[in-house]
Write a protein that holds these residues in place. Structure first.
Motif, PDB file in Angstrom:
ATOM      1  N   ARG A 215      -5.457  -7.793  48.563  1.00  0.00           N
ATOM      2  CA  ARG A 215      -6.741  -8.217  48.979  1.00  0.00           C
ATOM      3  C   ARG A 215      -6.944  -8.382  50.491  1.00  0.00           C
ATOM      4  NH1 ARG A 215      -9.846 -11.650  44.646  1.00  0.00           N
ATOM      5  NH2 ARG A 215      -8.837 -11.399  42.822  1.00  0.00           N
ATOM      6  N   GLU A 216      -7.884  -7.432  50.785  1.00  0.00           N
ATOM      7  CA  GLU A 216      -8.115  -7.801  52.549  1.00  0.00           C
ATOM      8  C   GLU A 216      -9.652  -6.867  53.233  1.00  0.00           C
ATOM      9  OE1 GLU A 216      -5.605  -5.345  56.530  1.00  0.00           O
ATOM     10  OE2 GLU A 216      -5.599  -5.336  54.277  1.00  0.00           O
ATOM     11  N   THR A 217      -9.874  -8.423  53.910  1.00  0.00           N
ATOM     12  CA  THR A 217     -11.083  -8.409  55.151  1.00  0.00           C
ATOM     13  C   THR A 217     -10.945  -8.109  55.877  1.00  0.00           C
ATOM     14  OG1 THR A 217     -12.146  -9.426  52.677  1.00  0.00           O
ATOM     15  CG2 THR A 217     -13.195  -8.920  55.017  1.00  0.00           C
ATOM     16  N   THR A 218     -11.632  -7.069  56.810  1.00  0.00           N
ATOM     17  CA  THR A 218     -11.145  -7.078  58.013  1.00  0.00           C
ATOM     18  C   THR A 218     -12.876  -7.137  58.553  1.00  0.00           C
ATOM     19  OG1 THR A 218      -9.243  -5.724  58.457  1.00  0.00           O
ATOM     20  CG2 THR A 218     -10.800  -5.278  60.179  1.00  0.00           C
ATOM     21  N   PHE A 219     -13.406  -8.131  59.321  1.00  0.00           N
ATOM     22  CA  PHE A 219     -14.561  -8.117  60.250  1.00  0.00           C
ATOM     23  C   PHE A 219     -14.672  -7.241  61.356  1.00  0.00           C
ATOM     24  CE2 PHE A 219     -12.902 -12.133  57.724  1.00  0.00           C
ATOM     25  CZ  PHE A 219     -14.005 -12.172  56.942  1.00  0.00           C
ATOM     26  N   PRO A 220     -15.817  -6.727  61.518  1.00  0.00           N
ATOM     27  CA  PRO A 220     -16.304  -6.747  62.443  1.00  0.00           C
ATOM     28  C   PRO A 220     -16.310  -7.351  63.317  1.00  0.00           C
ATOM     29  CG  PRO A 220     -18.115  -5.922  60.861  1.00  0.00           C
ATOM     30  CD  PRO A 220     -17.108  -6.898  60.496  1.00  0.00           C
ATOM     31  N   ALA A 221     -15.536  -5.921  64.734  1.00  0.00           N
ATOM     32  CA  ALA A 221     -15.381  -6.576  65.973  1.00  0.00           C
ATOM     33  C   ALA A 221     -16.384  -7.621  66.471  1.00  0.00           C
ATOM     34  CB  ALA A 221     -14.646  -5.339  66.950  1.00  0.00           C
ATOM     35  N   ARG A 222     -16.204  -8.726  67.414  1.00  0.00           N
ATOM     36  CA  ARG A 222     -17.313  -9.178  67.800  1.00  0.00           C
ATOM     37  C   ARG A 222     -17.815  -9.287  69.080  1.00  0.00           C
ATOM     38  NH1 ARG A 222     -19.337 -15.432  66.029  1.00  0.00           N
ATOM     39  NH2 ARG A 222     -21.155 -15.340  68.199  1.00  0.00           N
ATOM     40  N   GLY A 223     -18.547  -9.152  69.678  1.00  0.00           N
ATOM     41  CA  GLY A 223     -18.373  -8.574  71.328  1.00  0.00           C
ATOM     42  C   GLY A 223     -19.202 -10.206  71.867  1.00  0.00           C
ATOM     43  N   LEU A 224     -18.267 -10.886  72.608  1.00  0.00           N
ATOM     44  CA  LEU A 224     -18.581 -12.964  73.134  1.00  0.00           C
ATOM     45  C   LEU A 224     -19.304 -12.590  73.935  1.00  0.00           C
ATOM     46  CD1 LEU A 224     -15.975 -15.047  72.000  1.00  0.00           C
ATOM     47  CD2 LEU A 224     -17.714 -13.989  70.522  1.00  0.00           C
ATOM     48  N   PRO A 225     -20.387 -13.593  74.637  1.00  0.00           N
ATOM     49  CA  PRO A 225     -21.098 -13.387  75.465  1.00  0.00           C
ATOM     50  C   PRO A 225     -20.168 -14.071  76.736  1.00  0.00           C
ATOM     51  CG  PRO A 225     -22.769 -15.243  74.486  1.00  0.00           C
ATOM     52  CD  PRO A 225     -20.913 -14.700  73.490  1.00  0.00           C
ATOM     53  N   LEU A 226     -20.783 -13.907  78.269  1.00  0.00           N
ATOM     54  CA  LEU A 226     -19.561 -13.771  79.793  1.00  0.00           C
ATOM     55  C   LEU A 226     -19.120 -15.120  79.140  1.00  0.00           C
ATOM     56  CD1 LEU A 226     -18.418 -12.831  82.348  1.00  0.00           C
ATOM     57  CD2 LEU A 226     -20.066 -14.116  82.776  1.00  0.00           C
ATOM     58  N   LEU A 227     -17.738 -15.466  79.165  1.00  0.00           N
ATOM     59  CA  LEU A 227     -16.801 -16.438  78.821  1.00  0.00           C
ATOM     60  C   LEU A 227     -15.999 -16.631  80.283  1.00  0.00           C
ATOM     61  CD1 LEU A 227     -16.401 -18.419  77.209  1.00  0.00           C
ATOM     62  CD2 LEU A 227     -13.791 -17.140  76.556  1.00  0.00           C
ATOM     63  N   LEU A 228     -16.919 -18.153  80.367  1.00  0.00           N
ATOM     64  CA  LEU A 228     -15.901 -18.384  82.233  1.00  0.00           C
ATOM     65  C   LEU A 228     -15.094 -19.001  82.123  1.00  0.00           C
ATOM     66  CD1 LEU A 228     -19.277 -20.340  83.360  1.00  0.00           C
ATOM     67  CD2 LEU A 228     -18.910 -18.244  83.067  1.00  0.00           C
ATOM     68  N   PRO A 229     -14.211 -19.219  83.300  1.00  0.00           N
ATOM     69  CA  PRO A 229     -12.482 -19.724  83.221  1.00  0.00           C
ATOM     70  C   PRO A 229     -12.710 -21.293  82.515  1.00  0.00           C
ATOM     71  CG  PRO A 229     -13.447 -18.932  85.567  1.00  0.00           C
ATOM     72  CD  PRO A 229     -14.479 -18.713  84.869  1.00  0.00           C
ATOM     73  N   GLY A 230     -11.371 -21.615  81.788  1.00  0.00           N
ATOM     74  CA  GLY A 230     -11.655 -22.865  81.766  1.00  0.00           C
ATOM     75  C   GLY A 230     -12.216 -22.892  80.118  1.00  0.00           C
ATOM     76  N   GLN A 231     -13.331 -22.019  80.060  1.00  0.00           N
ATOM     77  CA  GLN A 231     -14.606 -22.342  78.995  1.00  0.00           C
ATOM     78  C   GLN A 231     -13.486 -22.544  77.535  1.00  0.00           C
ATOM     79  OE1 GLN A 231     -18.387 -23.922  79.425  1.00  0.00           O
ATOM     80  NE2 GLN A 231     -16.411 -25.025  80.965  1.00  0.00           N
ATOM     81  N   SER A 232     -14.522 -22.629  76.666  1.00  0.00           N
ATOM     82  CA  SER A 232     -13.531 -22.230  75.650  1.00  0.00           C
ATOM     83  C   SER A 232     -15.340 -21.876  74.032  1.00  0.00           C
ATOM     84  CB  SER A 232     -12.920 -22.722  74.429  1.00  0.00           C
ATOM     85  OG  SER A 232     -13.686 -24.291  74.450  1.00  0.00           O
ATOM     86  N   THR A 233     -15.153 -21.291  73.067  1.00  0.00           N
ATOM     87  CA  THR A 233     -15.849 -21.580  72.599  1.00  0.00           C
ATOM     88  C   THR A 233     -15.628 -21.514  70.960  1.00  0.00           C
ATOM     89  OG1 THR A 233     -18.140 -20.112  71.115  1.00  0.00           O
ATOM     90  CG2 THR A 233     -17.062 -18.584  72.515  1.00  0.00           C
TER      91      THR A 233
END
Length: 356
Positions: free
Chosen positions: A266-284
């Motif tokens: 069983r395998e699920t590969t999720f679509p690649a997702r682009g994230l907004p501009l991620l600043l240095p030292g920041q996380s989401t």
């Protein structure tokens, strides 16, 4: 004459089967009850007579924000943001234009603000005027911070951006925010009257000269398995992880999660997702859900993250997932089958003894 066969072995086998079935039924019921979701509890804390003020700030490029005014760099070059490269200790001069697109005068506040990424979706946001500013918000000095703009008119406000002599190399992101002093009533939420002030920001993206060390990482990768309350029913798996900008350069990451079962059946590969501009030292913090997922399996999950000019990195985790109603049902069936086999063997031995 054929001697009479004793029924005692048969009765003992039936009693054993009955006891095993009862034990299996109790185990199954207890495990099924344990997997049911707890009753939802709701609580409302009304605060009558109080008002809450929320400031909604969006970038000037967000068309859905408002049509009452706009904020953009001054000039005819078609700039949508202030993009600057500078050495530490430099003073940069520029101008921002605030345009009143409404038929009434607008009373505005103008201030510099630090940018940050929101924890859940990584969207770029800006500190409010009353919050502590440590970067661009303190480096920007505007010629004026308050103004009234007549309808259909625009104001060009000069500003200076002073880069500290000890500024760290890399990306420093902030904005110049235009805040409407008018408070909009947004109704009532949980007994609290809510008022909204709208703001628009134009981004200030400064790169301080020096060594650039872009980097990304996936941390706190965790998988939750939520089995159904019925045997052999499909479950749901939730994969949560944190994307961290570990370097000193703002990046636009792309993430690609994947979950697979034992031996890749069983395998699920999720679509690649682009994230907004991620600043240095920041996380989401991000999550993906897999449904329907297997109730019983050995699941392996991985997340790859990369960006332009940055090598792809990944994190992996694995765990055994069990749906106890299904396990209990299988255990009960196996117990009954074992008893039946034992009964058959005893009858065969008893028949063989009688023929001899």
């Amino acid at each position: 004459m054929t001697p009479l066969q004793s029924h005692r072995p048969l009765r003992r086998a039936l009693h054993t089967a009955l006891r095993t079935g009862v034990v299996a039924l109790v185990v199954f019921c207890s495990t099924a009850l344990a997997t049911l979701p707890p009753a939802a509890r709701s609580a409302r804390h009304a605060q009558a007579g109080q008002a809450a003020l929320s400031v909604r700030s969006t970038e000037s490029s967000d068309r859905a924000s408002t049509e009452a005014w706009s904020v953009e760099p001054t000039g005819t070059g078609g700039r949508s943001t202030f993009t600057m490269d500078s050495a530490p200790g430099t003073v940069i001069k520029d101008s921002v234009r605030v345009s009143n697109l409404s038929p009434a005068p607008l009373s505005m506040q103008l201030y510099g603000a630090d940018a940050y990424n929101t924890p859940r979706d990584g969207a770029l946001a800006y500190r409010q005027a009353g919050e502590a500013q440590t970067g661009i918000g303190t480096w920007v000095s505007l010629a004026t911070n308050a103004m009234v703009i007549p309808p259909g008119r625009a104001a060009d406000i000069p500003f200076t951006l002073t880069v500290p002599a000890d500024a760290m190399p890399g990306s420093h992101i902030g904005g110049i925010v235009a805040l409407n002093n008018a408070v909009e009533q947004a109704g009532e939420s949980s007994g609290v009257d809510v008022g909204i002030q709208r703001a628009i920001a134009v981004r200030v993206q400064l790169t301080v000269e020096g060594p650039l060390t872009p980097g990304l990482a996936v941390q706190d990768l965790h998988m939750d398995h939520d089995p159904a309350g019925r045997p052999f029913a499909a479950a749901r798996a939730t994969l949560s992880y944190t994307v961290v900008n570990t370097g000193n350069t703002a990046l636009e990451p792309t993430v690609a999660p994947r979950i697979r079962g034992l031996l890749g059946l069983r395998e699920t590969t999720f679509p690649a997702r682009g994230l907004p501009l991620l600043l240095p030292g920041q996380s989401t913090r991000l999550t993906v859900q897999w449904s329907p997922a297997p109730g019983v399996d050995f699941l392996s999950a991985s997340v790859e993250v990369g960006a332009t000019g940055v090598p792809t990195t990944s994190a992996e985790t694995s765990q055994v997932v069990l749906a106890w109603p299904t396990v209990g049902s299988v255990a009960a069936l196996l117990a009954v089958l074992a008893v039946c086999l034992a009964l058959i063997r005893r009858r065969r031995r008893s028949g063989a003894g009688a023929r001899s």
